[in-house]
Scaffold this motif. Structure first.
Motif, mmCIF file in Angstrom:
data_model
loop_
_atom_site.group_PDB
_atom_site.id
_atom_site.type_symbol
_atom_site.label_atom_id
_atom_site.label_comp_id
_atom_site.label_asym_id
_atom_site.label_seq_id
_atom_site.Cartn_x
_atom_site.Cartn_y
_atom_site.Cartn_z
ATOM 1 N N LEU A 44 20.649 8.327 10.654
ATOM 2 C CA LEU A 44 20.434 8.175 9.222
ATOM 3 C C LEU A 44 21.738 8.399 8.468
ATOM 4 C CD1 LEU A 44 17.055 10.131 8.898
ATOM 5 C CD2 LEU A 44 17.380 7.654 8.669
ATOM 6 N N ASP A 45 22.038 7.529 7.536
ATOM 7 C CA ASP A 45 23.317 7.554 6.833
ATOM 8 C C ASP A 45 23.238 8.528 5.659
ATOM 9 O OD1 ASP A 45 25.863 6.997 6.068
ATOM 10 O OD2 ASP A 45 25.416 5.011 5.228
ATOM 11 N N LEU A 46 23.251 9.826 5.989
ATOM 12 C CA LEU A 46 23.156 10.855 4.951
ATOM 13 C C LEU A 46 23.827 12.132 5.432
ATOM 14 C CD1 LEU A 46 20.758 12.710 6.311
ATOM 15 C CD2 LEU A 46 19.253 11.112 5.149
ATOM 16 N N ASP A 47 24.121 13.000 4.484
ATOM 17 C CA ASP A 47 24.718 14.304 4.786
ATOM 18 C C ASP A 47 23.724 15.447 4.622
ATOM 19 O OD1 ASP A 47 27.393 13.241 5.169
ATOM 20 O OD2 ASP A 47 27.433 12.940 2.995
ATOM 21 N N LEU A 48 22.736 15.249 3.766
ATOM 22 C CA LEU A 48 21.757 16.289 3.474
ATOM 23 C C LEU A 48 20.385 15.637 3.348
ATOM 24 C CD1 LEU A 48 20.799 19.133 2.472
ATOM 25 C CD2 LEU A 48 21.448 18.405 0.164
ATOM 26 N N LEU A 49 19.413 16.174 4.056
ATOM 27 C CA LEU A 49 18.034 15.703 3.950
ATOM 28 C C LEU A 49 17.144 16.873 3.584
ATOM 29 C CD1 LEU A 49 15.816 13.571 4.265
ATOM 30 C CD2 LEU A 49 15.699 14.174 6.703
ATOM 31 N N ILE A 50 16.382 16.715 2.485
ATOM 32 C CA ILE A 50 15.421 17.713 2.050
ATOM 33 C C ILE A 50 14.027 17.149 2.291
ATOM 34 C CG2 ILE A 50 14.587 19.117 0.126
ATOM 35 C CD1 ILE A 50 17.360 18.673 -1.174
ATOM 36 N N VAL A 51 13.235 17.826 3.114
ATOM 37 C CA VAL A 51 11.886 17.366 3.452
ATOM 38 C C VAL A 51 10.878 18.282 2.770
ATOM 39 C CG1 VAL A 51 10.236 16.890 5.293
ATOM 40 C CG2 VAL A 51 12.677 16.450 5.661
ATOM 41 N N LEU A 52 10.115 17.718 1.842
ATOM 42 C CA LEU A 52 9.026 18.456 1.204
ATOM 43 C C LEU A 52 7.749 18.260 2.011
ATOM 44 C CD1 LEU A 52 11.196 17.762 -1.105
ATOM 45 C CD2 LEU A 52 9.364 18.340 -2.673
ATOM 46 N N VAL A 59 4.783 17.855 15.965
ATOM 47 C CA VAL A 59 5.934 18.003 16.856
ATOM 48 C C VAL A 59 6.639 16.668 17.100
ATOM 49 C CG1 VAL A 59 5.228 20.108 18.015
ATOM 50 C CG2 VAL A 59 4.325 17.946 18.821
ATOM 51 N N GLU A 60 5.869 15.601 17.252
ATOM 52 C CA GLU A 60 6.494 14.308 17.514
ATOM 53 C C GLU A 60 7.288 13.819 16.305
ATOM 54 O OE1 GLU A 60 5.313 9.749 18.916
ATOM 55 O OE2 GLU A 60 3.772 11.284 18.708
ATOM 56 N N GLY A 61 6.681 13.904 15.118
ATOM 57 C CA GLY A 61 7.384 13.462 13.916
ATOM 58 C C GLY A 61 8.621 14.285 13.644
ATOM 59 N N ALA A 62 8.524 15.611 13.842
ATOM 60 C CA ALA A 62 9.682 16.471 13.619
ATOM 61 C C ALA A 62 10.804 16.156 14.605
ATOM 62 C CB ALA A 62 9.270 17.934 13.729
ATOM 63 N N ALA A 63 10.440 15.894 15.868
ATOM 64 C CA ALA A 63 11.457 15.577 16.872
ATOM 65 C C ALA A 63 12.182 14.279 16.531
ATOM 66 C CB ALA A 63 10.812 15.474 18.257
ATOM 67 N N VAL A 64 11.425 13.265 16.148
ATOM 68 C CA VAL A 64 12.044 11.983 15.786
ATOM 69 C C VAL A 64 12.953 12.152 14.578
ATOM 70 C CG1 VAL A 64 11.560 9.650 14.942
ATOM 71 C CG2 VAL A 64 10.178 10.618 16.784
ATOM 72 N N LEU A 65 12.514 12.940 13.616
ATOM 73 C CA LEU A 65 13.314 13.144 12.407
ATOM 74 C C LEU A 65 14.623 13.858 12.719
ATOM 75 C CD1 LEU A 65 13.226 12.844 9.279
ATOM 76 C CD2 LEU A 65 12.339 15.171 9.213
ATOM 77 N N VAL A 66 14.560 14.930 13.501
ATOM 78 C CA VAL A 66 15.771 15.689 13.825
ATOM 79 C C VAL A 66 16.733 14.849 14.671
ATOM 80 C CG1 VAL A 66 16.646 17.698 15.064
ATOM 81 C CG2 VAL A 66 14.636 17.926 13.597
ATOM 82 N N GLU A 67 16.188 14.096 15.608
ATOM 83 C CA GLU A 67 17.040 13.239 16.443
ATOM 84 C C GLU A 67 17.737 12.150 15.636
ATOM 85 O OE1 GLU A 67 14.337 11.846 19.353
ATOM 86 O OE2 GLU A 67 14.493 13.646 20.621
ATOM 87 N N ALA A 68 17.159 11.783 14.489
ATOM 88 C CA ALA A 68 17.749 10.715 13.673
ATOM 89 C C ALA A 68 18.871 11.210 12.778
ATOM 90 C CB ALA A 68 16.661 10.075 12.813
ATOM 91 N N LEU A 69 19.068 12.526 12.694
ATOM 92 C CA LEU A 69 20.109 13.055 11.817
ATOM 93 C C LEU A 69 21.486 12.949 12.468
ATOM 94 C CD1 LEU A 69 18.358 16.281 10.488
ATOM 95 C CD2 LEU A 69 18.655 14.103 9.301
#
Length: 340
Positions: A44-52, A59-69
């Motif tokens: 993901l083309d970003l420096d800071l991600l804030i997830v509300l 667990v699956e969604g969190a893993a995919v999200l962290v791996e995309a950073l």
């Protein structure tokens, strides 16, 4: 910034200076439909991600999200740990809090007024009497499920618009389950008959029907039926057009005047009618009540048929435990950090 639902996206964008580009849903961010897109390495083309609404990450969604950073990016997870956990497996947000391996900032400022006082008390295990001089909270006792459905329709279509000034389209009905005499199916059938009667010529739906659309397991988007043609059922969800193919309509779309608390997580409405028929007593827990009551911004009506089961659930019924390895893995790999 990324949120759980399209309703949350609209609410956050309305308060954000970067409304056009800076706010999306987690699903939209990961699919590339929203947000900054990917860099040359696929991150993901970003420096800071804030997830509300972070408690809704499984667990699956969190893993995919962290791996995309990308390397060096910072991740801020924000959410209320007292709401219902994710529909999918795990309890990522709660596990991170328990492991104490990253900085934590606790904000315990409740919403103002009677609704804030009521929900804060529920979070602490107390269902106390709250003064509501402006009819912010109304309790409607009922004897059986049939009366619960009748009074719910009356509240949504007449009483709340007339007494509170909140129209039916800005009111959500929340009930513990889909089945039963006062579940979402029965309530939605009664609400459709009163608010938008029609033959249901588009697979049971008519233009103007409120719907709950599930694009993926554990995700619910609310919207309205616009039309239907050979391409499928056309919806408007948070102002965006959505086309559900004909073969998916039966599985993915339900009427949406009435939702379960899990479906309503991440959204808030000016008024909420929470329906608690007698057969709902065994389904109640403190997180369920906290989540359902907390969806209301200005007015909450409780259609109450569970007698003492409600205060008992708030005081005693905690969520069923979910066993995960995440706290142990975090503690063995990351040194503890101080709480802010």
């Amino acid at each position: 910034a990324a949120v759980h639902t399209s309703e949350g996206q609209l609410r956050l964008a309305a308060r954000s200076a970067a409304a056009d580009t800076g706010v999306g849903t987690v699903a939209g961010l990961l699919s590339g439909a929203e947000g900054p897109g990917r860099d040359a390495e696929g991150a993901l083309d970003l420096d800071l991600l804030i997830v509300l609404d972070a408690p809704q990450l499984d667990v699956e969604g969190a893993a995919v999200l962290v791996e995309a950073l990308p390397d060096g990016a910072r991740l801020v997870l924000s959410g209320d740990p007292a709401v219902l956990w994710s529909a999918g497996p795990g309890r990522v947000f709660a596990d991170l809090l328990a492991a104490r391996v990253c900085p934590q900032i606790a904000s315990r400022t409740p919403d103002p007024g009677p609704l804030g006082d009521l929900v804060s008390g529920i979070g602490a295990g107390e269902l106390g009497q709250v003064e509501a001089p402006g009819k912010e909270i109304v309790i409607v006792p009922v004897r059986d499920a049939g009366e619960a459905v009748h009074r719910t329709v009356q509240l949504v279509a007449d009483s709340v618009p007339r007494a509170i000034g909140v129209p039916a389209e800005q009111t959500v009905v929340i009930t513990p389950g889909h089945g039963g005499a006062a579940g979402t199916r029965a309530l939605n059938a009664a609400l459709k008959e009163r608010l938008n009667p029609g033959p249901g010529r588009f697979g049971g739906f008519d233009p103007g029907d409120r719907v709950a659309y599930s694009p993926a397991p554990g995700r619910t988007v609310t919207g309205q039926v616009v039309d239907a043609d050979a391409d499928g059922l056309h919806l408007s969800c948070a102002g965006a057009p959505v086309v559900v193919p004909q073969e998916r309509v039966e599985q993915a779309v339900r009427h949406g005047w009435a939702l379960t608390a899990h479906q309503a997580v991440g959204g808030r409405w000016p008024a909420a009618v929470v329906v608690l028929p007698g057969d709902a007593a065994q389904s109640l827990s403190r997180p369920w009540v906290y989540t359902a009551f907390g969806r209301a911004e200005r007015h909450l009506s409780v259609v109450h048929g569970v007698e003492q089961a409600l205060p008992k659930a708030v005081a005693e019924s905690l969520p069923k435990p979910r066993t995960t390895r995440l706290p142990l893995l975090l503690k063995t790999q990351v040194p503890p950090t101080a709480e802010a």
